[in-house]
Design an enzyme around this catalytic site. Structure first.
Site, PDB file in Angstrom:
ATOM      1  N   GLN A  32      19.728  -2.308 -38.413  1.00  0.00           N
ATOM      2  CA  GLN A  32      20.293  -2.982 -37.248  1.00  0.00           C
ATOM      3  C   GLN A  32      21.809  -3.144 -37.390  1.00  0.00           C
ATOM      4  O   GLN A  32      22.361  -2.946 -38.471  1.00  0.00           O
ATOM      5  CB  GLN A  32      19.644  -4.355 -37.088  1.00  0.00           C
ATOM      6  CG  GLN A  32      19.770  -5.234 -38.326  1.00  0.00           C
ATOM      7  CD  GLN A  32      18.627  -6.204 -38.481  1.00  0.00           C
ATOM      8  OE1 GLN A  32      17.971  -6.596 -37.518  1.00  0.00           O
ATOM      9  NE2 GLN A  32      18.364  -6.632 -39.712  1.00  0.00           N
ATOM     10  N   GLU A 107      12.462 -10.641 -46.224  1.00  0.00           N
ATOM     11  CA  GLU A 107      13.443 -10.186 -45.235  1.00  0.00           C
ATOM     12  C   GLU A 107      13.624  -8.678 -45.397  1.00  0.00           C
ATOM     13  O   GLU A 107      13.873  -8.202 -46.501  1.00  0.00           O
ATOM     14  CB  GLU A 107      14.769 -10.917 -45.440  1.00  0.00           C
ATOM     15  CG  GLU A 107      15.960 -10.346 -44.698  1.00  0.00           C
ATOM     16  CD  GLU A 107      15.796 -10.351 -43.189  1.00  0.00           C
ATOM     17  OE1 GLU A 107      15.911  -9.266 -42.598  1.00  0.00           O
ATOM     18  OE2 GLU A 107      15.552 -11.427 -42.620  1.00  0.00           O
ATOM     19  N   ASP A 157       9.993 -16.391 -38.872  1.00  0.00           N
ATOM     20  CA  ASP A 157      11.317 -16.638 -38.295  1.00  0.00           C
ATOM     21  C   ASP A 157      11.908 -15.281 -37.929  1.00  0.00           C
ATOM     22  O   ASP A 157      12.806 -14.766 -38.592  1.00  0.00           O
ATOM     23  CB  ASP A 157      12.180 -17.382 -39.317  1.00  0.00           C
ATOM     24  CG  ASP A 157      13.548 -17.748 -38.776  1.00  0.00           C
ATOM     25  OD1 ASP A 157      13.838 -17.421 -37.609  1.00  0.00           O
ATOM     26  OD2 ASP A 157      14.337 -18.343 -39.536  1.00  0.00           O
ATOM     27  N   SER A 158      11.387 -14.706 -36.863  1.00  0.00           N
ATOM     28  CA  SER A 158      11.692 -13.310 -36.537  1.00  0.00           C
ATOM     29  C   SER A 158      12.678 -13.179 -35.392  1.00  0.00           C
ATOM     30  O   SER A 158      12.944 -14.130 -34.651  1.00  0.00           O
ATOM     31  CB  SER A 158      10.401 -12.587 -36.159  1.00  0.00           C
ATOM     32  OG  SER A 158       9.890 -13.109 -34.945  1.00  0.00           O
TER      33      SER A 158
END
Length: 283
Positions: A32, A107, A157-158
């Site tokens: 990303q 993560e 926690d996306s």
């Protein structure tokens, strides 16, 4: 003097903009695009693929609500799995509980964590806590391959269900989370917004999947000024505990945890949803 603005598209006809003081850093990782900014109004903030993840001004709204609601529901939580949360804010809130013995944070993009440690110390400063294990892996694969660990709490926690976050909204993922939770385990997940249509569709799909798996499945709301519409949701799912009936507000208050958003009145009130949201969810 240049007049620089960051803008995020909330719908086809709505944008949210922040005036930028400085663009601190930009990097394209294999997963990303990461950017860090400074603004006068919101302090430091960072974006992934052009979407705001947190701002210094309002990050505590999100991180307190994703953490303290399940913790007040079961104060005996010892082992926690956080999936995503690379900025460290969720882990920061969890480390405030001396009763928690182990926090595994998975993560997918290590650069999010390392850059947050550099640029966002107000959220990332507890990632070095001795109870925290950082695992750089795909959360979807991690829970699928997890055989022996049993967690009291899983916090997803996306990002939104696009790109690297897409797999964290699937039926199989939720089933694997159920499998690796203890018999009284709790799952909390980022649940999108009920307001703009593109977000509301994902909210509904996530809830429908989770309620088919967990005996207790609820949705709760909070205010997040820098997320689309400002009206945002978390999903709460459990094998045993109801977050309104079973929460121990007296014991939680005795802990003396100082919060800026969450309190035990909100613990119960946040599950009272507006009618348009209840209708959308099929309540």
């Amino acid at each position: 003097m240049l007049d620089l603005w960051y803008s995020e598209k909330w719908s086809e006809d709505t944008k949210f903009s922040i005036k930028i003081k400085e663009h601190l850093y930009s990097e394209q990782t294999p997963f990303q695009k990461i950017d860090f900014f400074i603004s006068n109004e919101y302090g430091r903030f960072f974006t992934l693929d052009g979407f705001i993840m947190i701002t210094e001004k309002d990050e505590f709204f999100y991180h307190e609500m994703i953490t303290h609601v399940p913790m007040c529901t079961n104060l005996n939580i010892k082992k926690v799995l956080v999936i995503g949360g690379g900025d460290g804010g969720t882990v920061r809130e969890l480390t405030r509980y001396s009763s928690i013995e182990k926090i595994d944070m998975v993560e997918i993009d290590e650069r999010v964590v390392r850059l947050s440690q550099k640029y966002l110390p107000f959220t990332a400063d507890k990632l070095s806590d001795s109870r925290v294990t950082l695992i750089f892996d795909d959360g979807l694969k991690f829970v699928k391959n997890c055989k022996n660990e049993k967690y009291d709490l899983i916090i997803v926690d996306s990002t939104d269900p696009i790109s690297v976050g897409e797999g964290l909204f699937t039926q199989k993922f939720y089933e694997d989370c159920y499998r690796i939770l203890k018999t009284d385990g709790i799952l909390v997940n980022q649940h999108e917004s009920p307001y703009h249509e593109n977000y509301a569709k994902e909210m509904k799909k996530a809830h429908d999947k989770i309620k088919d798996i967990f005996p207790i499945s609820k949705v709760y709301q909070f205010h997040q000024p820098t997320y689309a519409s400002g009206h945002w949701l978390f999903g709460f799912a459990s094998k045993k505990y109801d977050p309104v009936i079973d929460c121990d507000t007296i014991s939680w208050n005795k802990l003396g945890i100082k919060t800026r958003y969450y309190n035990t009145d909100i613990q119960k009130a946040c599950f009272a949803l507006p009618n348009y949201v209840k209708k959308r969810l099929g309540y």
